[in-house]
Enzyme design. Structure first.
Site, PDB file in Angstrom:
ATOM      1  CB  CYS A   1      -0.462   0.211   1.017  1.00  0.00           C
ATOM      2  SG  CYS A   1       0.237   0.258   2.552  1.00  0.00           S
TER       3      CYS A   1
ATOM      4  CB  CYS B   1      -4.382 -12.490   4.788  1.00  0.00           C
ATOM      5  SG  CYS B   1      -4.115 -13.246   4.141  1.00  0.00           S
TER       6      CYS B   1
ATOM      7  CB  CYS C   1      -5.262 -15.478   0.277  1.00  0.00           C
ATOM      8  SG  CYS C   1      -4.411 -14.567  -1.355  1.00  0.00           S
TER       9      CYS C   1
ATOM     10  N   GLY D   1       4.040  13.037  19.402  1.00  0.00           N
ATOM     11  CA  GLY D   1       4.330  14.890  18.627  1.00  0.00           C
ATOM     12  C   GLY D   1       3.504  14.522  17.156  1.00  0.00           C
ATOM     13  N   GLY D   2       4.155  13.648  16.636  1.00  0.00           N
ATOM     14  CA  GLY D   2       3.756  14.241  15.276  1.00  0.00           C
ATOM     15  C   GLY D   2       1.807  13.933  15.146  1.00  0.00           C
TER      16      GLY D   2
ATOM     17  CG  LEU E   1       3.994  18.740  20.322  1.00  0.00           C
ATOM     18  CD1 LEU E   1       3.777  20.406  21.328  1.00  0.00           C
ATOM     19  CD2 LEU E   1       2.906  17.980  20.042  1.00  0.00           C
TER      20      LEU E   1
ATOM     21  NE  ARG F   1     -10.029   4.816  17.453  1.00  0.00           N
ATOM     22  CZ  ARG F   1      -9.854   4.160  16.638  1.00  0.00           C
ATOM     23  NH1 ARG F   1     -10.269   2.894  16.256  1.00  0.00           N
ATOM     24  NH2 ARG F   1      -8.450   4.935  15.297  1.00  0.00           N
TER      25      ARG F   1
ATOM     26  CG  PHE G   1      -8.673 -12.147  -5.300  1.00  0.00           C
ATOM     27  CD1 PHE G   1      -9.100 -13.568  -4.687  1.00  0.00           C
ATOM     28  CD2 PHE G   1      -8.293 -11.129  -4.650  1.00  0.00           C
ATOM     29  CE1 PHE G   1      -7.762 -13.802  -3.862  1.00  0.00           C
ATOM     30  CE2 PHE G   1      -6.880 -11.620  -3.857  1.00  0.00           C
ATOM     31  CZ  PHE G   1      -7.068 -12.855  -3.539  1.00  0.00           C
TER      32      PHE G   1
ATOM     33  CD  GLU H   1     -15.197 -18.049  -9.197  1.00  0.00           C
ATOM     34  OE1 GLU H   1     -15.215 -16.645  -9.396  1.00  0.00           O
ATOM     35  OE2 GLU H   1     -15.104 -18.847  -9.718  1.00  0.00           O
TER      36      GLU H   1
HETATM   37  C1  FAD Z   1      -2.096   3.117   8.246  1.00  0.00           C
HETATM   38  C2  FAD Z   1      -1.875   4.119  10.196  1.00  0.00           C
HETATM   39  C3  FAD Z   1      -3.267   4.607  10.560  1.00  0.00           C
HETATM   40  C4  FAD Z   1      -3.258   6.039  11.465  1.00  0.00           C
HETATM   41  N1  FAD Z   1      -4.273   6.165  12.207  1.00  0.00           N
HETATM   42  C5  FAD Z   1      -4.412   6.467  13.239  1.00  0.00           C
HETATM   43  C6  FAD Z   1      -5.299   6.487  14.016  1.00  0.00           C
HETATM   44  O1  FAD Z   1      -6.386   5.629  14.207  1.00  0.00           O
HETATM   45  N2  FAD Z   1      -5.987   7.834  15.662  1.00  0.00           N
HETATM   46  C7  FAD Z   1      -5.106   8.453  15.736  1.00  0.00           C
HETATM   47  O2  FAD Z   1      -5.229   9.371  15.904  1.00  0.00           O
HETATM   48  N3  FAD Z   1      -3.540   8.489  14.589  1.00  0.00           N
HETATM   49  C8  FAD Z   1      -4.064   7.755  13.701  1.00  0.00           C
HETATM   50  N4  FAD Z   1      -2.438   7.419  12.925  1.00  0.00           N
HETATM   51  C9  FAD Z   1      -1.290   8.776  12.798  1.00  0.00           C
HETATM   52  C10 FAD Z   1      -0.315   8.760  13.394  1.00  0.00           C
HETATM   53  O3  FAD Z   1      -0.859   8.715  14.627  1.00  0.00           O
HETATM   54  C11 FAD Z   1       0.159   9.117  13.201  1.00  0.00           C
HETATM   55  O4  FAD Z   1       1.109   9.206  11.526  1.00  0.00           O
HETATM   56  C12 FAD Z   1       2.045   9.441  13.512  1.00  0.00           C
HETATM   57  O5  FAD Z   1       1.903   9.838  15.157  1.00  0.00           O
HETATM   58  C13 FAD Z   1       2.635  10.575  13.182  1.00  0.00           C
HETATM   59  O6  FAD Z   1       3.910   9.681  13.796  1.00  0.00           O
HETATM   60  P1  FAD Z   1       5.397  10.520  13.359  1.00  0.00           P
HETATM   61  O7  FAD Z   1       6.161  10.866  14.333  1.00  0.00           O
HETATM   62  O8  FAD Z   1       5.489   9.446  12.022  1.00  0.00           O
HETATM   63  O9  FAD Z   1       4.879  11.806  12.571  1.00  0.00           O
HETATM   64  P2  FAD Z   1       5.668  12.256  11.088  1.00  0.00           P
HETATM   65  O10 FAD Z   1       4.953  11.596   9.828  1.00  0.00           O
HETATM   66  O11 FAD Z   1       7.296  12.107  11.133  1.00  0.00           O
HETATM   67  O12 FAD Z   1       5.357  14.046  10.957  1.00  0.00           O
HETATM   68  C14 FAD Z   1       4.223  14.108  10.630  1.00  0.00           C
HETATM   69  C15 FAD Z   1       4.293  15.918  11.034  1.00  0.00           C
HETATM   70  O13 FAD Z   1       4.361  16.411  12.021  1.00  0.00           O
HETATM   71  C16 FAD Z   1       5.880  16.785  11.658  1.00  0.00           C
HETATM   72  N5  FAD Z   1       6.242  16.925  13.361  1.00  0.00           N
HETATM   73  C17 FAD Z   1       6.689  15.175  13.578  1.00  0.00           C
HETATM   74  N6  FAD Z   1       7.252  15.905  15.482  1.00  0.00           N
HETATM   75  C18 FAD Z   1       7.476  17.222  15.496  1.00  0.00           C
HETATM   76  C19 FAD Z   1       7.182  17.806  16.071  1.00  0.00           C
HETATM   77  N7  FAD Z   1       7.934  17.297  17.366  1.00  0.00           N
HETATM   78  N8  FAD Z   1       7.250  19.789  16.338  1.00  0.00           N
HETATM   79  C20 FAD Z   1       6.545  19.329  15.008  1.00  0.00           C
HETATM   80  N9  FAD Z   1       5.934  18.928  14.351  1.00  0.00           N
HETATM   81  C21 FAD Z   1       5.909  17.939  14.487  1.00  0.00           C
HETATM   82  C22 FAD Z   1       5.934  16.862  10.931  1.00  0.00           C
HETATM   83  O14 FAD Z   1       7.615  17.645  10.519  1.00  0.00           O
HETATM   84  C23 FAD Z   1       4.499  16.094  10.285  1.00  0.00           C
HETATM   85  O15 FAD Z   1       4.704  17.575   9.476  1.00  0.00           O
HETATM   86  C24 FAD Z   1      -2.508   7.058  11.863  1.00  0.00           C
HETATM   87  C25 FAD Z   1      -1.053   6.547  10.950  1.00  0.00           C
HETATM   88  C26 FAD Z   1      -1.111   5.817  10.131  1.00  0.00           C
HETATM   89  C27 FAD Z   1       0.314   5.498   9.382  1.00  0.00           C
HETATM   90  S1  FES Z   2      -2.409 -11.942   0.769  1.00  0.00           S
HETATM   91 FE1  FES Z   2      -1.990 -13.253   2.374  1.00  0.00          FE
HETATM   92  S2  FES Z   2      -1.684 -14.889   1.843  1.00  0.00           S
HETATM   93 FE2  FES Z   2      -2.572 -14.165  -0.146  1.00  0.00          FE
HETATM   94  S1  FES Z   3       3.053  -1.599   2.670  1.00  0.00           S
HETATM   95 FE1  FES Z   3       3.651  -0.233   4.046  1.00  0.00          FE
HETATM   96  S2  FES Z   3       2.360  -0.943   5.220  1.00  0.00           S
HETATM   97 FE2  FES Z   3       1.440  -1.459   3.783  1.00  0.00          FE
END
Ligand code: FAD
Ligand code: FES
Ligand code: FES
Length: 1366
Positions: free
Chosen positions: A53, A170, A172, A363-364, A417, A446, A834, A1296
């Site tokens: 993905c 998955c 399959c 923080g992110g 932050l 939630r 599929f 199927e």
């Molecule tokens: C598949 C997936 C599912 C998710 N599901 C949820 C969910 O259900 N609920 C939910 O709440 N969240 C969800 N998230 C969000 C996830 O919590 C955030 O992507 C993650 O916390 C971001 O943190 P990071 O360190 O990866 O940030 P980064 O990707 O490194 O940064 C994100 C942004 O914040 C900035 N940044 C990061 N840290 C700081 C800082 N300290 N000060 C200033 N700017 C900063 C970066 O410059 C960037 O712009 C999901 C994420 C993914 C990928």
């Molecule tokens: S995606 Fe899990 S076995 Fe095909």
């Molecule tokens: S390819 Fe990385 S999580 Fe899907």
């Protein structure tokens, strides 16, 4: 509390160094936006990390990241998604991939072996990622649990084993066998609970079972690179490289200097980065000039605790915050603090998936919420508990409330932050002292499509109440009510409700008033989906929070109630499912048959172990030849528009772009053909007019896939609609304009009887009732991909992941204008198909071939998930209008259907649809059946075959009609099904020859059998009892039969015997996870063993099935329709018969000479005697090629009336496989198909905008089932009916048909909703209580909640008020 303080001075480095599976890599040049996945897949031999993905939503790309913590002097290991991890951030790390755990050369890891032995890998594309999730769980368990376990087991628990894979997708298996493989390591596993496997036999003792499991000794399987790491990285390695613009400050001062120094002057774009998981959501196309990694500044990674609360550094990963909160909740046992921390930790465990939480920072998350309105869970919680944050704003450090932070304008990219402070909470002090009967009440909520996370919520909430109790009842001193993710800029507090509740004694009347105020407070912004549902969730959550405290009369309220409430230990039907159980149990009943040994053996799937270790080669794993280019499709975003031109936002063209290929590049003699199937060719490029949103306008080719994707995403297409008709976007418009495709007469299904006569016999009628069905996306884990390599003399070799290489071969030859013998198409295995890898796979392949032909360079393409979802087409949406007549006892006398199928822009395989729909619908005796089915040509991407095409809709329509009939008659729908069951005579009338002999009609006995094996009647009684006593959870049960007609196809095969007696087989059928190769292997061994010489018992080990090559084996056809495995087996059997015949006289001669003849000797002699040991055959079925498949299923569900969530409590299925060729493979097909059907009926919304452009185009918006959404108890019986001598090796199809059985979950859900509606009526509701309602497909949370009553809470409160007046 201990922090991640780094007392050892970091070592600055200007070169990126890390290990992968023990091999050290030093990288001196790199674009800092390069991901770990990209590096591993293009610059190392390790291909087990798959791109599923690219957004953190599937787990196919997982690796284990290990890092030496010089302070704690230990290795810290965690899984991470390599698709989001930036390469520069793994500096100093050791990366372990699945092939690093073990492999075919050094020996497989027990995880790989157990995945193979538990039949947990089908197409195998998800398997390495699954293995890494399990490995990390095992490693963590060994570290964190100190208990001893029995030899061979880990300290991991069953629950942890299941949870380990909840974030991995998955498509399959249906997950059950994967869960079994994981649980087999758990200390507390009951081996009896584990399913069919290749290790032990039924009846083996526990000791024997343990001894047969591939040995696991935790000490032998720790990360093997620990020592290397320790020596190399005695201190933290930090990277400061001007060359790749990556900076790692280690103090706040350094960070401040960096942010305000020359490096960011002159408008340079900087990105602060921690885990980079935010990119999974935003998929930024913006290029950054500088990256600043915040992870090494101690203040941002510590946890500080003082009297006022706990401060978490902003760079701490969410997973570590959870650990700290859990620890803290154990020590902070007063004043409800433990409750607050426990609840926050529990809620955080539902954010994303474990592997994302490991790198996603606190923080992110909050910065994404603040700056970009990300629907954060954490922001809502922090708002409720009154947190504050510390920031570096410009040059100044400041501390502000979290609320203030949220409400500020989006913070500047240079603002940082630093940390988040969560206060210790205490109840209000009155007159300086805490009241005696006080308490804190805290809860978070939630509602999301998946209960355990990996799905954003429709709405989240966190409530904190400070309450006290006296003899008059419960008084709210103070309350904070935070709501988020419902389509607002950021989390908000419902202040008016808070103010209203403050100082009030809780009562039903007060709650009723609060609910009214809340409805005004929670208003989604325009354009948000399901606004009314989200509002109703807010009401439901507040109601859940307070209702138990509004206990009727004040005398009921006492201290213990308060205590109980404050601790929220209650488990009523209003409380949130905190830790919903995963799978409770699963039973499989399979019978092997010895008639055609080794056919019938439950052998593990061919290649399962190499799939697990990641060594199995998929198209994108083939190393790029020198000079290879990469392509991406540029698609129209509008329907029926003139394409005036393509330009790129950046000038000159984006980096790396080599060419933009379009119609102008089609060589002389070539044609604009992107695919051919049964009904003619389809264009590759749109040309001047793009016919639909998703039509391919051009193919941009660049030096890397990343550059090609970037160029395609940023390409700007100029459109114009002047002089063009408006597009046809609905079936109604198609009817108005008579825009249809023809269905050839031989594909038209047959009607039964005279409708008007049948209707005249009816006591009741339903006239012109409507049903609408939407589409479904394939979600194969491997997206469309191809590699085209120009060869000598104007020829082209193309590797494609495709179900019909022969058709691609023709399309490529015609597109390039070269003879077919100049094209060679090779397909080894598919990462899922599929039905989706038929025509659309050819689009990518012809585009690659055309570009390769023009540029005389190899060209490959691997579509990103979004483009794949846009072009895929998917299942056919349709509108059904029916009229049905029936007797008072429920017997249907006549049914007429008008069906408008949205086929999209081209025929594809649509003319087969009517047949599929009607044959599946004929499962009941309708008396008379007539229909008018139109294939509507619209300006949408062409819809294609998806697993059980037409049949799943037909079967559903039948059930929807009977449900409606039953509710009109106030009858049990099960009785209506019974009365409309076919007799053998009516079966013959409806299905003609396909019905077979009477003895083959096993459905009636299966129907009874599933009732007894599932305890159906008892369940009905139990459910009635449950529904009487439960207000907010309602249960339903449903039993459904299926009939599925299949036809055998033509398949070629070639069997060759080599000098050493080993055998190589080529077949037309393609291996796409369904186990075709395994069955072919077994059939080859069986058929050759008929020569009857020594050594043929283990012949199966000597057989290898090889990739399909269209020049080696012609007329390969299409792998589809569930019967390719059996037809392929029939074809190899014919080849083997030829070989046996050729060998017979030699064998006889040898036998006469030496007595017994060994297989190897016979073959050696045959070579010496110049016997032709290669046989080719083309299996063409004769006589009636169709037959019927049967199954029956009972499902039981529980619906949460407050949220619309449906939990599948139990499913019992029986499916007649004839004499299964491989019961383990067939069981996998049955379970996997059922779960894919579950996705169609319950979860997957494949939606387009008003232009027809798909908008559910990612793992964020498209939700396939995960482990937490499948039946808790999943019992499957593969029936060996043994009546099928006319079938190939007496077997029947199973790829199927079982998908149709998932409708039972839908029907059970409808039954549960009906109970909720009856209750709603009892509360005085008039609207929304009609029992003849139609439940839409998919029955997602908003759909279910809508039918249970968006106003259910209000009606309940009203009814309570009218009864008690309180
Ligand atoms: C598949 C997936 C599912 C998710 N599901 C949820 C969910 O259900 N609920 C939910 O709440 N969240 C969800 N998230 C969000 C996830 O919590 C955030 O992507 C993650 O916390 C971001 O943190 P990071 O360190 O990866 O940030 P980064 O990707 O490194 O940064 C994100 C942004 O914040 C900035 N940044 C990061 N840290 C700081 C800082 N300290 N000060 C200033 N700017 C900063 C970066 O410059 C960037 O712009 C999901 C994420 C993914 C990928
Ligand atoms: S995606 Fe899990 S076995 Fe095909
Ligand atoms: S390819 Fe990385 S999580 Fe899907």
């Amino acid at each position: 509390m201990e922090g991640v303080k780094n007392s050892v001075a970091p070592t600055p480095s200007d070169c990126l160094v890390f290990d992968v599976n023990g091999e050290t890599f030093e990288v001196t040049e790199i674009d800092p936006s390069t991901t770990l996945l990209e590096f591993l897949r293009t610059r190392t031999p390790f291909k087990s990390v798959k791109l599923g993905c690219g957004e953190g939503g599937c787990g196919a790309c997982l690796v284990l990241l290990s890092k030496y913590n010089p302070v704690l002097k230990q290795i810290e290991s965690y899984t991470g998604s390599s698709c989001l991890t930036l390469l520069c951030s793994v500096n100093g790390c050791s990366v372990t991939t699945s092939e690093g755990l073990g492999n075919s050369k050094d020996g497989f890891h027990p995880i790989h072996q157990r995945f193979a032995g538990f039949h947990a890998s089908q197409c195998g594309f998800c398997t390495p990622g699954m293995c890494m999730s399990l490995f990390s769980a095992l490693a963590n368990a060994e570290k964190s649990h100190c208990s001893q376990t029995s030899p061979g087991f880990s300290t991991l628990t069953v629950s942890e084993a299941e949870k380990a894979i909840t974030g991995n997708l998955c498509r399959c298996t249906g997950y059950r066998p994967i869960a079994d493989a994981c649980k087999s390591f758990a200390a507390d596993v009951d081996l009896e609970d584990l399913g069919i496997n290749a290790f032990w036999q039924k009846g083996d003792t526990k000791e024997v079972k343990v001894s047969k499991l591939p040995a696991y000794n935790p000490q032998d399987h720790t990360c093997p690179y620990t020592e290397v790491l320790k020596d190399e990285y005695k201190s933290t390695r930090i990277l400061n490289v001007k060359k790749y613009s990556w900076y790692t400050p280690v103090t706040i001062e350094e960070l401040r200097n960096l942010l305000h120094s020359g490096i960011v002057e002159n408008g340079a774009k900087i990105k602060l980065v921690v885990g980079n998981t935010g990119d999974g959501y935003y998929k930024e196309t913006e290029k950054y000039d500088k990256y600043i990694d915040l992870r090494y500044i101690p203040e941002l990674s510590v946890v500080k605790k003082d009297n006022s609360g706990i401060e978490f550094g902003a760079a701490l990963p969410i997973s570590k915050v959870i650990i700290y909160l859990k620890e803290e909740s154990k020590s902070n046992l007063s004043s409800g603090g433990d409750l607050v921390f426990t609840r926050i930790a529990d809620h955080m465990e539902k954010i994303a998936s474990g592997f994302i939480r490991n790198s996603a920072s606190l923080g992110g998350n909050l910065v994404m919420a603040q700056r970009k309105n990300f629907p954060s869970d954490i922001a809502t919680i922090l708002l409720a508990v009154g947190s504050s944050v510390s920031m570096l704003t410009g040059n100044k450090q400041e501390k502000i409330t979290f609320e203030e932070f949220l409400y500020r304008p989006p913070i500047d990219p240079k603002d940082v932050l630093l940390g988040v402070h969560i206060p210790f909470l205490e109840p209000t002090r009155i007159h300086g002292s805490v009241q005696s009967n006080w308490g804190l009440l805290f809860e978070t909520y939630r509602a999301a499509p998946r209960p355990l996370g990996n799905a954003l919520p429709y709405l989240n909430a966190a409530f904190l109440a400070d309450i006290c109790c006296d003899k008059n009842g419960i008084l709210v001193n103070h309350v904070r009510l935070a709501f988020g993710a419902y389509g607002t800029k950021h989390a908000t507090r419902a202040r008016k409700v808070e103010e209203y509740l403050a100082g009030k004694k809780l009562s039903v009347r007060v709650l009723d008033e609060a609910v009214k105020l809340l409805k005004d407070a929670v208003v989604s912004e325009d354009g948000t989906s399901h606004p009314a549902y989200r509002k109703s969730l807010a009401v439901s959550f507040l109601f859940s929070f307070l209702i138990d405290l509004c206990g009727g009369s004040s005398k009921d309220l006492n201290e213990s109630l308060l205590e109980q409430a404050a601790k929220s230990n209650k488990d009523t039907d209003t409380s949130p499912m905190r830790n919903p159980p995963l799978l409770s149990s699963a039973k499989q009943v399979v019978e092997s048959s010895k008639d055609y040994h080794p056919v019938g053996e439950p052998m593990p799937k061919v290649g399962a172990a190499i799939q697990a270790s990641g060594e199995a080669v998929y198209v994108d794993d083939i190393p790029s030849p020198p000079n290879c280019l990469h392509g991406a499709l540029i698609c129209s975003t509008k329907p029926l528009v003139r394409v005036k031109g393509i330009s790129f936002d950046s000038k000159p063209k984006p980096s790396g772009v080599a060419a933009v290929i379009s119609t102008k590049d089609i060589p002389e003699g070539g044609e604009n053909i992107g695919g051919t199937a049964f009904f003619g060719p389809e264009p590759l490029f749109a040309g001047d007019i793009a016919r639909f949103a998703g039509d391919v306008i051009a193919f941009v080719v660049a030096d890397t896939q990343m550059h090609a994707n970037f160029a395609a995403t940023t390409a700007h297409v100029d459109y114009d609609t002047e002089g063009l008709d408006p597009p046809i976007l609905t079936v109604e418009e198609a009817v108005k304009k008579s825009s249809f495709f023809d269905v050839p007469p031989h594909l038209c299904p047959k009607e039964v009887g005279d409708f008007s006569k049948g209707l005249a016999e009816a006591d009741h009628k339903i006239l012109s009732a409507e049903i609408n069905l939407g589409s479904q996306y394939y979600f194969y884990m491997e997206t469309q991909t191809a590699l085209a390599i120009p060869d000598e003399d104007n020829s082209m070799v193309v590797y494609i992941s495709i179900q019909c290489p022969e058709f691609a071969h023709i399309a490529i030859a015609r597109c390039l204008g070269i003879p077919e013998h100049n094209v060679r198409v090779i397909t080894r295995r598919l990462g899922g198909g599929f039905g989706g890898k038929i025509l659309k796979a050819m689009t990518v392949a012809t585009a690659c071939a055309l570009a390769a032909h023009k540029l005389r360079r190899p060209v490959r393409s691997y579509l990103d998930r979004k483009t794949d979802m846009i072009i895929a087409g998917g299942r056919h949406p349709m509108k059904i209008t029916y009229s049905v007549g029936f007797k008072s006892n429920g017997k249907v006398t006549a049914l007429h259907l008008d069906i408008l199928i949205n086929a999209g822009i081209s025929e594809d395989v649509s003319p087969f649809m009517p047949h599929g729909i009607i044959t599946a619908l004929k499962k009941y005796n309708w008396g008379v059946l007539s229909f008018d089915i139109k294939l509507c040509k619209t300006n949408h991407s062409s819809k294609s075959a998806m697993r059980a095409p037409g049949d799943v809709q037909g079967s559903f329509i039948a059930e929807a009609i009977l449900e409606r009939v039953a509710s009109m008659l106030s009858m049990e729908v099960d009785s209506v099904r019974n009365i409309n069951f076919h007799t053998y005579d009516s079966l013959k009338l409806f299905y003609a020859d396909a019905a077979g002999d009477l003895i083959e009609y096993t459905l009636p006995s299966i129907w009874d059998k599933v009732a007894s094996s599932s305890g159906f009647m008892q369940n009905i009684a139990n459910i009635e009892q449950f529904n009487r006593s439960s207000i907010w959870r309602k249960r339903g049960v449903s039993r459904v039969p299926i009939v599925y007609q299949v036809s055998l196809g033509k398949v070629p095969a070639k069997v060759s015997i080599l000098w050493d007696g080993s055998i190589v087989v080529e077949v037309g059928g393609i291996e796409m996870g369904q186990g075709l190769w395994t069955k072919v292997k077994q059939a080859t061994a069986y058929a050759l063993s008929l020569i009857q010489c020594d050594g043929t018992e283990d012949l199966v080990e000597k057989v290898r099935v090889v990739q399909s090559d269209t020049l080696s084996l012609v007329q390969g056809g299409m792998t589809s329709g569930s019967t390719s495995s059996e037809s392929s087996c029939a074809a190899v059997r014919q080849c083997c018969n030829i070989l046996v015949e050729r060998l017979a006289s030699l064998k006889k001669t040898l036998q006469e000479k030496v007595g017994s003849v060994k297989w190897n000797d016979l073959i050696l002699q045959a070579h010496n005697h110049s016997i032709n040991l290669a046989a080719h055959s083309y299996f063409v079925p004769e006589g009636s090629t169709s037959y019927l498949n049967y199954g029956a299923v009972v499902s039981q569900v529980e619906v949460n009336v407050l949220t619309g969530e449906t939990t599948i409590l139990r499913t019992d299925m029986i499916y007649d496989c004839g004499q299964s060729m491989n019961p383990a493979v067939d069981l996998g097909q049955i379970e996997g198909a059922f779960v894919q059907g579950l996705g169609f009926f319950m979860l997957e919304e494949y939606l387009a905008n008003e232009d027809g452009l798909m908008i559910t185009d990612s793992t964020w918006t498209y939700k396939i089932p995960t482990l937490d959404t499948i039946p808790k108890q999943f019992n499957v019986e593969v029936l060996n009916s043994g009546h099928h001598q006319n079938r190939i090796l007496s077997s029947k199809a199973c790829g199927e048909p079982p998908l149709l059985m998932a409708v039972s979950v839908y029907c059970a859900t409808r039954a549960a909703i009906n109970e909720a509606r009856k209750q709603l009526k009892s509360w005085g509701a008039v609207e929304g209580t009609d029992p003849t309602f139609l439940l839409d497909v998919p029955a997602t949370l908003p759909v279910v909640k809508q039918l249970c009553g968006l106003n259910a809470v209000e009606m309940y409160l009203k009814s309570r008020l009218s009864h008690s007046g309180s």
